[in-house]
Design a protein around this motif. Structure first.
Motif, PDB file in Angstrom:
ATOM      1  N   ASP A 189       0.781  -1.199   0.210  1.00  0.00           N
ATOM      2  CA  ASP A 189      -0.016  -0.255   0.325  1.00  0.00           C
ATOM      3  C   ASP A 189       1.232   1.104  -0.227  1.00  0.00           C
ATOM      4  O   ASP A 189       2.719   0.945   0.574  1.00  0.00           O
ATOM      5  CB  ASP A 189      -0.915   0.120   1.188  1.00  0.00           C
ATOM      6  N   LEU A 190       0.207   2.214  -0.031  1.00  0.00           N
ATOM      7  CA  LEU A 190       1.132   3.903  -0.142  1.00  0.00           C
ATOM      8  C   LEU A 190       0.324   4.564   0.554  1.00  0.00           C
ATOM      9  O   LEU A 190       0.486   5.649   0.928  1.00  0.00           O
ATOM     10  CB  LEU A 190       0.404   4.167  -1.693  1.00  0.00           C
ATOM     11  N   LYS A 191      -0.276   3.753   2.307  1.00  0.00           N
ATOM     12  CA  LYS A 191       0.008   4.929   3.127  1.00  0.00           C
ATOM     13  C   LYS A 191       0.711   5.735   3.410  1.00  0.00           C
ATOM     14  O   LYS A 191       0.186   7.160   3.960  1.00  0.00           O
ATOM     15  CB  LYS A 191      -0.870   4.062   4.186  1.00  0.00           C
ATOM     16  N   GLN A 192       2.096   5.503   3.323  1.00  0.00           N
ATOM     17  CA  GLN A 192       3.208   6.326   3.841  1.00  0.00           C
ATOM     18  C   GLN A 192       3.137   7.734   3.187  1.00  0.00           C
ATOM     19  O   GLN A 192       4.212   8.416   3.287  1.00  0.00           O
ATOM     20  CB  GLN A 192       4.127   5.613   4.091  1.00  0.00           C
ATOM     21  N   TRP A 193       2.845   7.375   1.459  1.00  0.00           N
ATOM     22  CA  TRP A 193       3.234   8.244   0.772  1.00  0.00           C
ATOM     23  C   TRP A 193       2.122   9.164  -0.072  1.00  0.00           C
ATOM     24  O   TRP A 193       2.108   8.841  -1.217  1.00  0.00           O
ATOM     25  CB  TRP A 193       4.067   7.762  -0.338  1.00  0.00           C
ATOM     26  N   PRO A 194       1.166   9.617   0.290  1.00  0.00           N
ATOM     27  CA  PRO A 194       0.037  10.308   0.498  1.00  0.00           C
ATOM     28  C   PRO A 194      -0.174  11.105  -1.350  1.00  0.00           C
ATOM     29  O   PRO A 194      -0.689  11.218  -2.076  1.00  0.00           O
ATOM     30  CB  PRO A 194      -0.703  11.170   1.460  1.00  0.00           C
ATOM     31  N   GLY A 195       0.850  11.737  -1.656  1.00  0.00           N
ATOM     32  CA  GLY A 195       1.186  13.036  -2.400  1.00  0.00           C
ATOM     33  C   GLY A 195       1.473  11.494  -3.734  1.00  0.00           C
ATOM     34  O   GLY A 195       1.344  12.300  -4.730  1.00  0.00           O
ATOM     35  N   VAL A 196       2.362  10.136  -3.631  1.00  0.00           N
ATOM     36  CA  VAL A 196       2.460   9.790  -4.279  1.00  0.00           C
ATOM     37  C   VAL A 196       1.413   8.956  -4.981  1.00  0.00           C
ATOM     38  O   VAL A 196       1.192   8.707  -6.223  1.00  0.00           O
ATOM     39  CB  VAL A 196       4.021   8.633  -3.813  1.00  0.00           C
ATOM     40  N   SER A 197       1.110   8.388  -3.983  1.00  0.00           N
ATOM     41  CA  SER A 197      -0.265   7.545  -4.528  1.00  0.00           C
ATOM     42  C   SER A 197      -1.177   9.455  -5.274  1.00  0.00           C
ATOM     43  O   SER A 197      -2.147   8.405  -6.262  1.00  0.00           O
ATOM     44  CB  SER A 197      -1.149   7.346  -2.695  1.00  0.00           C
ATOM     45  N   TRP A 226      -0.529  11.507  -7.098  1.00  0.00           N
ATOM     46  CA  TRP A 226       0.372  11.395  -8.086  1.00  0.00           C
ATOM     47  C   TRP A 226      -0.445  10.515  -9.215  1.00  0.00           C
ATOM     48  O   TRP A 226      -0.595  10.632 -10.185  1.00  0.00           O
ATOM     49  CB  TRP A 226       1.605  11.819  -7.788  1.00  0.00           C
ATOM     50  N   THR A 227      -0.079   9.570  -8.078  1.00  0.00           N
ATOM     51  CA  THR A 227      -0.128   8.441  -9.889  1.00  0.00           C
ATOM     52  C   THR A 227      -1.117   8.248  -9.915  1.00  0.00           C
ATOM     53  O   THR A 227      -1.703   8.148 -11.068  1.00  0.00           O
ATOM     54  CB  THR A 227       0.749   6.706  -9.374  1.00  0.00           C
ATOM     55  N   ALA A 228      -1.813   8.097  -9.649  1.00  0.00           N
ATOM     56  CA  ALA A 228      -3.568   7.818  -9.720  1.00  0.00           C
ATOM     57  C   ALA A 228      -4.169   9.402 -11.038  1.00  0.00           C
ATOM     58  O   ALA A 228      -4.829   9.840 -11.424  1.00  0.00           O
ATOM     59  CB  ALA A 228      -4.137   8.224  -8.691  1.00  0.00           C
TER      60      ALA A 228
END
Ligand SMILES: N[C@@H](CCC(=O)N[C@@H](CS)C(=O)NCC(=O)O)C(=O)O
Length: 219
Positions: free
Chosen positions: A179-187, A189-191
């Motif tokens: 999961d990408l919980k630690q990286w909300p920005g990356v999550s 951005w990829t979305a």
């Protein structure tokens, strides 16, 4: 004179993906010829490319009588075709965006050959090794900080070559994390990237291709 992009197998050629995306996002008109880079036909097909392009690799853009080879040169040309809209306007920010493009072009990290672009399309993903996880999280932290400093939704606010260069790596690295919980920005951005029609168009086609197995995928 027509503009022809010699592109690569859509679920195997991350370099062609970058060049294709930059041309599409620049609204440049071009014809596409997909070169099958899967073995064994890879070798004879690339030999034909070498007849007109020195590296004998894809992508190559033939624009009239000019052969533009290497994804980076094609991306920079695409940016010029849209009057620089694919790089930040401010000179230092533009230099920093080019740092991200160059970082990717120089290989980004030794994790990339081990988790190849092809692996993004594998239905069953292997677990990352501790070292791979360490490298991936280091890259995620850089993306997260950059997104925080620009305010998003893309690395430099508006979409730029930096996002297009990094996207294939972002796809394969994020798809190997639980999961990408630690990286909300990356999550986010990829979305945002995945919701773009250009990205959707390439991936839709890529997902219809037979999976390209690589012998060195398993650790
Ligand atoms: N630096 C080149 C790399 C291109 C590249 O390695 N393309 C692969 C397909 S994704 C290829 O054609 N490889 C053939 C080879 O290296 O012989 C670029 O950015 O365009």
């Amino acid at each position: 004179m027509p503009r022809i992009l010699y592109s690569g197998t859509k679920n195997a050629s991350s370099w062609a993906f970058r060049a294709w995306l930059a041309l599409k996002e620049a609204n440049a008109e071009f014809e596409e010829i997909v070169v099958d880079i899967r073995p064994p036909q890879r070798f004879s097909n690339l030999k034909k490319i070498a007849e007109f392009s020195p590296p004998g690799a894809v992508p190559v853009l033939v624009d009239g009588a000019t052969v533009i080879f290497d994804s980076l040169a094609i991306m920079e040309y695409a940016n010029e075709l849209c009057d620089g809209a694919l790089l930040p306007q401010e000179v230092l920010t533009r230099a920093r965006a080019r740092s991200f493009v160059s970082w990717q072009h120089a290989g980004l990290s030794s994790i990339c050959p081990r988790l190849s672009f092809e692996s993004f399309f594998y239905p069953d993903k292997r677990a990352m090794s501790l070292d791979e996880r360490h490298q991936a999280t280091g890259i995620f932290s850089v993306w997260e900080q950059q997104l925080e400093s620009s305010g998003g939704p893309y690395l430099f606010g508006a979409l730029s070559l930096a996002d297009l260069a990094m996207l294939p790596s972002a796809l394969r690295l994020t798809s190997h994390m639980e999961d990408l919980k630690q990286w909300p920005g990356v999550s986010a951005w990829t979305a945002a990237l995945l919701s773009r029609s250009t990205v959707k168009e390439w991936l839709l086609d890529a997902k219809q291709q037979p999976v390209v197995p690589l012998g060195d995928y398993m650790p």
